[in-house]
Design an enzyme around this catalytic site. Sequence first.
Site, PDB file in Angstrom:
ATOM      1  N   ARG A 288     -12.111  57.001   8.663  1.00  0.00           N
ATOM      2  CA  ARG A 288     -13.000  57.830   9.458  1.00  0.00           C
ATOM      3  C   ARG A 288     -12.139  59.002   9.913  1.00  0.00           C
ATOM      4  O   ARG A 288     -11.856  59.878   9.119  1.00  0.00           O
ATOM      5  CB  ARG A 288     -13.601  57.007  10.613  1.00  0.00           C
TER       6      ARG A 288
ATOM      7  N   TYR B 118     -50.408  46.571  17.422  1.00  0.00           N
ATOM      8  CA  TYR B 118     -50.533  47.439  16.246  1.00  0.00           C
ATOM      9  C   TYR B 118     -50.208  46.668  14.970  1.00  0.00           C
ATOM     10  O   TYR B 118     -49.237  45.918  14.915  1.00  0.00           O
ATOM     11  CB  TYR B 118     -49.548  48.602  16.348  1.00  0.00           C
TER      12      TYR B 118
ATOM     13  N   MET C 253     -45.029  52.102  22.263  1.00  0.00           N
ATOM     14  CA  MET C 253     -44.208  53.095  22.957  1.00  0.00           C
ATOM     15  C   MET C 253     -44.024  52.732  24.438  1.00  0.00           C
ATOM     16  O   MET C 253     -42.940  52.901  24.994  1.00  0.00           O
ATOM     17  CB  MET C 253     -44.843  54.480  22.839  1.00  0.00           C
TER      18      MET C 253
ATOM     19  N   LYS D  81     -17.622  57.107  26.909  1.00  0.00           N
ATOM     20  CA  LYS D  81     -18.394  58.065  26.109  1.00  0.00           C
ATOM     21  C   LYS D  81     -19.887  57.699  26.131  1.00  0.00           C
ATOM     22  O   LYS D  81     -20.249  56.599  26.546  1.00  0.00           O
ATOM     23  CB  LYS D  81     -17.862  58.071  24.676  1.00  0.00           C
TER      24      LYS D  81
HETATM   25  C1  LIG Z   1     -15.706  53.901  21.079  1.00  0.00           C
HETATM   26  C2  LIG Z   1     -14.256  53.724  20.837  1.00  0.00           C
HETATM   27  C3  LIG Z   1     -13.548  52.684  21.472  1.00  0.00           C
HETATM   28  C4  LIG Z   1     -14.224  51.589  22.276  1.00  0.00           C
HETATM   29  O1  LIG Z   1     -14.831  50.663  21.402  1.00  0.00           O
HETATM   30  P1  LIG Z   1     -15.515  49.319  21.939  1.00  0.00           P
HETATM   31  O2  LIG Z   1     -15.836  48.567  20.721  1.00  0.00           O
HETATM   32  O3  LIG Z   1     -16.725  49.747  22.696  1.00  0.00           O
HETATM   33  O4  LIG Z   1     -14.523  48.658  22.822  1.00  0.00           O
HETATM   34  C5  LIG Z   1     -12.182  52.654  21.328  1.00  0.00           C
HETATM   35  N1  LIG Z   1     -11.539  53.580  20.561  1.00  0.00           N
HETATM   36  C6  LIG Z   1     -12.190  54.564  19.911  1.00  0.00           C
HETATM   37  C7  LIG Z   1     -11.442  55.528  19.076  1.00  0.00           C
HETATM   38  C8  LIG Z   1     -13.570  54.656  20.016  1.00  0.00           C
HETATM   39  O5  LIG Z   1     -14.219  55.625  19.350  1.00  0.00           O
END
Ligand SMILES: *Cc1c(COP(=O)(O)O)cnc(C)c1O
Length: 359
Positions: free
Chosen positions: A129, A253, A301, A34
């Site tokens: 969640r 800065y 930046m 992702k």
């Molecule tokens: C992002 C995610 C993972 C992977 O998590 P990592 O900590 O990067 O290994 C696995 N399962 C779900 C449901 C996730 O959202």
Amino acid sequence: MRPTQAIISLNALGHNLSMIRQMAPKSKIMAVVKADGYGHGIVKVAKQLTEADSFAVACLEEAIQLREGEITQPIVLLEGIFEASELELVERYNLEMVIHSQRQLVWLEDSASQYAHSVWLKLDSDMNRLGFTPEEYSAAYKHLSDMKNVANIRLMTHFACADDVTSDKTNDQLKLFHQLNKGIKGERTAANSAGVLAWPESHFDWVRPGIMLYGCSPLSGQAGAHHQLIPAMNLESQLIATKKIEKGHTAGYGAQWTADEDTMLGIVAIGYGDGYPRHAENGTPVWINGRIVPLAGRVSMDMIAVDLGADATEKPGERVVLWGKELPVEIVARHSDTIPYTLLCGVTSRAKFRWSDES
Ligand SMILES: *Cc1c(COP(=O)(O)O)cnc(C)c1O
């Protein structure tokens, strides 16, 4: 050309996947790609991971990118669909959905299509969640198993604290997952990277590593090298100026850094516009010419300053590594009040991305 670049080692990705195989030898691997492969380029990453049993993404748009990149392995939508109209695309692109909510159940049930879906039923085992609560879970399973367009139900949960090996939470979550799945058939998955590394009893049929693939450790105080993982991203730039600065003068800065003694400052062509964290504190390590030097003053930046020391010999043009094989991103994250995930995901397209075959 501005020398700021993110060099992605494809070999490192392959190596990390093979390490995961060794750590979870009985499980299939759902490689999590992702957020553009955690900032490494989703299609390039997936193409390299030919040994992955499937891929996981957050949404349909990411899955379509993979299919259009000719990725043929199964693809799992970790949040399922966001509206009923997406179901048609799930079928067209042959995707697997996580089902985490009542409304997703209804969308699936109301579909007139004959497509045989593979779904992942998600239990919320107290991360709070996504997922069905323990009270709703069995009914959701029954509901799915009664649907003619559902061919395969697999079972899933997600850990809240697996990165903390001293926490009891993971065992509590595992217990609940076992309890609620008692007597239910279907492959199981729970482990993210931290689960793969620290909780072997959570490996089940499928593991779901993300950050490990990219060579990082999710465990506090550790880096990928502790687990024989190799960082896949090197974020690099060059020194573009050096200047002598006398004791008592400030840099950058807000004049947030003051020279304790006469020294040489180096200006590096990278800044928060490239994804280098603006919250990096004075002293954040930067690699140059085989040594580590401290960040001096606020990140701009387009540039940062480092304290090269009074005896520095480095000249403009010298290669600088912000994170990668020479300097773990986990350490930079610790100095920037963040985690490696945000740093890897946050490199912007102004940095030139290159994919290399060398490890
Ligand atoms: C992002 C995610 C993972 C992977 O998590 P990592 O900590 O990067 O290994 C696995 N399962 C779900 C449901 C996730 O959202």
